[in-house]
Enzyme design. Sequence first.
Site, PDB file in Angstrom:
ATOM      1  N   GLY A  85      -7.333  -3.503  -2.373  1.00 47.81           N
ATOM      2  CA  GLY A  85      -6.930  -4.249  -1.183  1.00 47.81           C
ATOM      3  C   GLY A  85      -7.784  -3.947   0.027  1.00 47.81           C
ATOM      4  N   ARG A  86      -8.515  -2.855  -0.056  1.00 45.19           N
ATOM      5  CA  ARG A  86      -9.404  -2.520   1.067  1.00 45.19           C
ATOM      6  C   ARG A  86     -10.656  -1.809   0.559  1.00 45.19           C
ATOM      7  NH1 ARG A  86      -6.740   2.547   4.244  1.00 45.19           N
ATOM      8  NH2 ARG A  86      -5.531   3.435   2.564  1.00 45.19           N
ATOM      9  N   LYS A 106     -14.395   2.039   1.068  1.00 48.26           N
ATOM     10  CA  LYS A 106     -12.952   1.948   1.319  1.00 48.26           C
ATOM     11  C   LYS A 106     -12.763   1.708   2.815  1.00 48.26           C
ATOM     12  CE  LYS A 106      -8.647   4.512   0.534  1.00 48.26           C
ATOM     13  NZ  LYS A 106      -8.055   5.628  -0.211  1.00 48.26           N
ATOM     14  N   ASP A 118      -4.558  -5.179   6.314  1.00 42.28           N
ATOM     15  CA  ASP A 118      -5.758  -5.554   7.076  1.00 42.28           C
ATOM     16  C   ASP A 118      -7.057  -5.176   6.361  1.00 42.28           C
ATOM     17  OD1 ASP A 118      -5.731  -2.827   7.331  1.00 42.28           O
ATOM     18  OD2 ASP A 118      -5.574  -2.793   9.527  1.00 42.28           O
ATOM     19  N   GLY A 119      -6.942  -4.451   5.244  1.00 38.90           N
ATOM     20  CA  GLY A 119      -8.142  -4.080   4.493  1.00 38.90           C
ATOM     21  C   GLY A 119      -8.959  -2.980   5.158  1.00 38.90           C
ATOM     22  N   ARG A 176      -8.572   2.712 -14.080  1.00 36.43           N
ATOM     23  CA  ARG A 176      -7.320   3.454 -13.887  1.00 36.43           C
ATOM     24  C   ARG A 176      -6.360   3.173 -15.037  1.00 36.43           C
ATOM     25  NH1 ARG A 176      -7.127   2.980  -7.741  1.00 36.43           N
ATOM     26  NH2 ARG A 176      -9.204   2.184  -7.295  1.00 36.43           N
ATOM     27  N   ASP A 245      -1.773   3.758 -10.668  1.00 40.92           N
ATOM     28  CA  ASP A 245      -3.001   3.185 -10.091  1.00 40.92           C
ATOM     29  C   ASP A 245      -3.876   4.274  -9.482  1.00 40.92           C
ATOM     30  OD1 ASP A 245      -0.519   2.861  -8.411  1.00 40.92           O
ATOM     31  OD2 ASP A 245      -2.031   2.719  -6.844  1.00 40.92           O
ATOM     32  N   ASP A 255      -7.845   9.503  -4.350  1.00 40.18           N
ATOM     33  CA  ASP A 255      -6.844   9.125  -3.349  1.00 40.18           C
ATOM     34  C   ASP A 255      -6.141  10.328  -2.738  1.00 40.18           C
ATOM     35  OD1 ASP A 255      -7.368   6.517  -3.193  1.00 40.18           O
ATOM     36  OD2 ASP A 255      -5.381   5.814  -3.749  1.00 40.18           O
TER      37      ASP A 255
HETATM   38  P1  AMP Z   1      -3.358   3.592  -1.959  1.00 37.18           P
HETATM   39  O1  AMP Z   1      -2.118   4.107  -1.304  1.00 37.18           O
HETATM   40  O2  AMP Z   1      -4.593   3.763  -1.132  1.00 37.18           O
HETATM   41  O3  AMP Z   1      -3.514   4.060  -3.368  1.00 37.18           O
HETATM   42  O4  AMP Z   1      -3.163   2.002  -2.011  1.00 37.18           O
HETATM   43  C1  AMP Z   1      -2.217   1.350  -2.802  1.00 37.18           C
HETATM   44  C2  AMP Z   1      -2.509  -0.137  -2.779  1.00 37.18           C
HETATM   45  O5  AMP Z   1      -2.366  -0.659  -1.459  1.00 37.18           O
HETATM   46  C3  AMP Z   1      -3.911  -0.486  -3.224  1.00 37.18           C
HETATM   47  O6  AMP Z   1      -3.869  -1.723  -3.891  1.00 37.18           O
HETATM   48  C4  AMP Z   1      -4.636  -0.600  -1.900  1.00 37.18           C
HETATM   49  O7  AMP Z   1      -5.803  -1.367  -2.009  1.00 37.18           O
HETATM   50  C5  AMP Z   1      -3.590  -1.258  -1.017  1.00 37.18           C
HETATM   51  N1  AMP Z   1      -3.791  -0.954   0.417  1.00 37.18           N
HETATM   52  C6  AMP Z   1      -3.570   0.208   1.046  1.00 37.18           C
HETATM   53  N2  AMP Z   1      -3.866   0.114   2.360  1.00 37.18           N
HETATM   54  C7  AMP Z   1      -4.270  -1.158   2.576  1.00 37.18           C
HETATM   55  C8  AMP Z   1      -4.712  -1.898   3.739  1.00 37.18           C
HETATM   56  N3  AMP Z   1      -4.797  -1.340   4.954  1.00 37.18           N
HETATM   57  N4  AMP Z   1      -5.060  -3.203   3.552  1.00 37.18           N
HETATM   58  C9  AMP Z   1      -4.986  -3.781   2.337  1.00 37.18           C
HETATM   59  N5  AMP Z   1      -4.577  -3.137   1.223  1.00 37.18           N
HETATM   60  C10 AMP Z   1      -4.234  -1.844   1.328  1.00 37.18           C
HETATM   61 MG    MG Z   2      -4.894   4.230  -4.651  1.00 37.61          MG
END
Ligand code: AMP
Ligand code: MG
Length: 479
Positions: A85-86, A106, A118-119, A176, A245, A255
């Site tokens: 997502g980002r 990232k 917001d990515g 993953r 994931d 992560d």
């Molecule tokens: P994480 O907690 O980083 O493992 O993220 C879990 C999921 O949420 C993954 O699919 C990420 O890409 C998405 N994600 C986390 N933060 C954001 C953000 N600010 N914008 C878009 N997607 C996000």
């Molecule tokens: Mg993650």
Amino acid sequence: MTTNWNFEATYLELRDMFYHRGPIHPVDTPELVLFNEALAASLGLDAEAVKEDVALLAGNIQTDTSFSEAYAGHQFGHFTMLGDGRALMLGEHVTPNGKRVDVQLKGSGPTEYSRGGDGRAAIGPMVREFLISEAMHSLGIPTNRALSVVKTGEPVMRQRPEQGAVLTRVASSHLRVGTFQYAAAAGSIDDVIALADYAIRRHDPDLANQPNRYEQFLGRVIARQAKLIADWQLVGFIHGVMNTDNTFISGEGLDYGPCAFMDTYHPQTVFSSIDREGRYAYANQPYIGSWNLARLAETLLPLLADTQEVAIDIANRLLNDYTETYKTAYFTGLAHKIGLYVRKEEDDALTDELLRLMMETESDFTNTFRSLTLGEFESLPFASRDDGKAWLSAWQKRLGEQGLPDEDVTRLMRQHNPAVIPRNHHVESAIQAAARGDFAPTEMLLAVLRKPYDYETDHGRYVSPGPPRSYPYQTFCGT
Ligand code: AMP
Ligand code: MG
């Protein structure tokens, strides 16, 4: 020999449901603030050329090899379709030695998988990832690594406005458990087979022509995870979000958001602010690892045998092997931590009793083993208790039976007990300084964390557990 980037994208050989290739989202005034020279060198990169190309590290340049990956995942036990997502893969860099690594940004902006996010990423959490992954690598624990942090010059809205940043991270792949769950949920058996064959090519190429390659592959992934989690337990590391994931097929950790190294030893310690039920508490990590691998095994069942019954037997046998591999790695590691070269069955009771004493006397995890290594027994919180004295003499007796010179015992203990770990208070103050534009504390901390087993240097304040806390230390994710 050094090179600049040498990107390929073999992942794109998979069907297009596995990825998305979207537009990039350039930022105005990118500025390089952290760079990992050692990592650049190990990838055969010309560090100066890479550093000059800040635009690439900021996500301002579209490469022919860029994409974002689709995946799913069980997050805190609940199944969700996710994806990068980002994150944006710049490509698979092939080093001059022929090693293939994923290079991923990232915080580089929204993708097909952002789901309203917001990515973007804030500087603090990216500095945390840089610090913790570098500490992990230096501890000898498999991990993805951080190459750089670039400030975007743009604010991101979190609880309050923060400075935006893009992290560049390097992993042997980003496949993953959740990628397999995605293939099984969104695709057909053929998609799971294609993904498994791809993963085998990336991580276990020696299995490629084996008739039972999927079974062996599952066994390899299970063994890698069992060893990774044993490594975490042995340094008191709590990951905080062991979702499927966040579980790599490669056995590398990733992560490092809501994570922390435990200070006061207690098996039920939780750090993550979102882990209200303690699902990912320290003592639960080995069980969660097994649970996550069971989710992987489920996706592979149709590949393991012709009938489901036989496939389930195979999967169960491999998951039982997880427990064995984990226990052997963990208890052998504990024996090494107290200076025993060869672990005997009875030694597990000795190490268990040490952990019980540590818990009862609220001892610092790292510094207990550090004091034992340095022979500073009087500084142990349990040194003056009867059961503490009894343990110390039982331990000395066991060491005596080993019949080895003290130097050998000390050498083993120094190899297995870090003299210094990323202390929460130091990580926090480095992050806060970085958010103010001062990266000196981060660089100083990095220099210490890169030599965790160095007992010759006086690490000074970096050894201290920090001020006592009246509330639990909390770390946050998704920021
Ligand atoms: P994480 O907690 O980083 O493992 O993220 C879990 C999921 O949420 C993954 O699919 C990420 O890409 C998405 N994600 C986390 N933060 C954001 C953000 N600010 N914008 C878009 N997607 C996000
Ligand atoms: Mg993650």
